[in-house]
Write an enzyme that holds these catalytic residues in place. Structure first.
Site, short mmCIF file in Angstrom:
data_model
loop_
_atom_site.label_atom_id
_atom_site.label_comp_id
_atom_site.label_asym_id
_atom_site.label_seq_id
_atom_site.Cartn_x
_atom_site.Cartn_y
_atom_site.Cartn_z
CG ASP A 133 -1.74 -1.21 1.38
OD1 ASP A 133 -2.06 -1.83 0.35
OD2 ASP A 133 -2.06 -1.57 2.53
C1 26A Z 1 -11.65 -7.33 1.62
N1 26A Z 1 -10.39 -7.45 2.35
C2 26A Z 1 -9.95 -8.78 2.66
C3 26A Z 1 -9.66 -6.32 2.67
C4 26A Z 1 -8.44 -6.35 3.38
C5 26A Z 1 -7.76 -5.13 3.58
N2 26A Z 1 -8.22 -3.96 3.13
C6 26A Z 1 -9.38 -3.99 2.47
N3 26A Z 1 -10.10 -5.11 2.25
N4 26A Z 1 -7.70 -7.32 3.97
C7 26A Z 1 -6.61 -6.74 4.50
N5 26A Z 1 -6.66 -5.41 4.27
C8 26A Z 1 -5.69 -4.39 4.66
O1 26A Z 1 -4.52 -4.59 3.95
C9 26A Z 1 -3.56 -3.80 4.62
C10 26A Z 1 -2.19 -4.27 4.27
O2 26A Z 1 -1.96 -4.17 2.92
C11 26A Z 1 -5.30 -4.43 6.12
O3 26A Z 1 -6.18 -3.65 6.89
C12 26A Z 1 -3.88 -3.88 6.10
O4 26A Z 1 -3.81 -2.59 6.66
#
Ligand code: 26A
Length: 346
Positions: free
Chosen positions: A301
């Site tokens: 990110d």
């Molecule tokens: C729909 N899902 C599974 C998710 C996520 C996500 N953000 C949005 N949708 N699953 C994990 N994360 C975020 O990814 C970040 C790391 O790249 C986590 O909250 C974490 O901050």
């Protein structure tokens, strides 16, 4: 011009803890993955709250990118849309966003909790288990509200977390269409292997709008496998070419596919529709000494935040990759998807 960049995603609070491989095994989790929690995973949220060393940090992939981009850009550059509840988790997200100067226009759910992500850290790996809760209730009508649509129309760049393909494809397409029709820049992150694997249709409907695909090597492989491409699923250049040449809604801009590969080189492939040529480039990563790495939660990110911020600053792709790598190296030295304060400059 203020608020040049609009981001859309799933706002989550990360519950981050260090765990042993046995803990991951108990729940059938991979050491490096991001998944939606199934019923069998729900006890994890109770358990992590009792673990020592628990850290709560603002998360949500696109929200991390939005915070990071606002960290880099001048004040009032980025607006983030997503859906949260009315609870202390949302308070924590608001607090973090305020620290970075990120403007949010949340859709607020009265009776649904803010989403959370168990970020299970094991050495350099992170396994993310998400309960979307309120984040799952974002609706395109929120974007269509007059004051929000004015923000969208005023912006010139759009960044979508691919994770949001599980929530509101209509919102993504609405933004994509607006970007294409007005020759603005639209970027989409694949976010996790399960997106190209299980959300093929909404992904396919969004891709025509996408000028910049940002993903990592495991998402590239998942895409190749899900599409049955006759390429080696480790050959990121070949996979990037396949995606770069897919049809585009806006033919005034080429499509560029950016694949990060952890500590291996970042690859970019741009397709020139009129000459049918591909421009392929590889950029080695700025390697950080291992003892400087705190954790890799949010590294991708952060890369995206530097990359998209550089585009907003009018820089070219080579510079954007470098700024992305710089941002990622800052973030992995912090706990979770965060950046250092006092602010560092590129
Ligand atoms: C729909 N899902 C599974 C998710 C996520 C996500 N953000 C949005 N949708 N699953 C994990 N994360 C975020 O990814 C970040 C790391 O790249 C986590 O909250 C974490 O901050």
């Amino acid at each position: 011009m203020s608020y040049q960049l609009v981001c859309l995603g799933n706002p989550l609070l990360d519950l981050q803890v260090d765990v042993e491989p046995e803990y991951l095994a108990k729940y059938g989790l991979k050491e490096n993955d991001a998944i939606l929690a199934e019923e069998k995973h729900f006890p994890i949220y109770e358990e992590v709250l009792k673990m020592s060393g628990l850290k709560t940090v603002a998360g949500g992939a696109a929200q991390n990118t939005a915070r990071g981009a606002q960290y880099i850009l001048p004040p009032n550059s980025v607006v983030y849309f997503g859906s949260v509840g009315k609870d202390v988790y949302a308070d924590k997200l608001n607090e973090a966003n305020k620290q970075y100067g990120l403007r949010t226009e949340y859709q607020i759910q009265d009776d649904i909790a803010t989403g959370k992500c168990a970020a299970l850290i094991n050495g350099p790996h992170r396994s993310l288990v998400t309960d979307l809760a309120a984040a799952n209730h974002f609706k395109v009508d929120h974007l269509e509200k007059q004051e929000n649509w004015a923000i969208v129309e005023n912006a010139k760049y759009y960044y979508i977390g691919g994770f949001h393909l599980t929530v509101s494809p209509p919102a993504i397409e609405k933004l994509g269409k607006h970007a294409a029709e007005n020759n603005k820049v639209f970027a989409l992150n694949f976010s996790a292997p399960f997106i190209p694997q299980f959300f093929k249709d909404p992904l396919a409907s969004s891709l025509p709008y996408v000028d910049f695909v940002i993903a990592n090597e495991s998402e590239a492989a998942a895409y190749a496998e899900a599409q049955g491409l006759s390429v080696d699923s480790k050959d990121v250049v070949a996979i990037a070419k396949e995606i770069a040449k897919l049809p585009k809604a806006n033919n005034k801009r080429p499509r560029t596919v950016v694949f990060t590969q952890g500590t291996d080189a970042t690859v970019t492939v741009t397709y020139n529709e009129s000459t049918k040529d591909f421009e392929v480039n590889e950029y080695p990563v700025r390697k950080l000494e291992e003892n400087k790495i705190t954790d890799t939660n949010g590294a991708g990110d952060a890369f995206a935040s530097g990359f998209i911020a550089a585009l907003v600053e009018g820089k070219d792709i080579a510079q954007a990759v470098d700024e992305g790598q710089w941002a990622a190296s800052l973030s992995i030295q912090e706990v979770g998807p965060s950046f250092p304060f006092p602010k560092q400059t590129y």
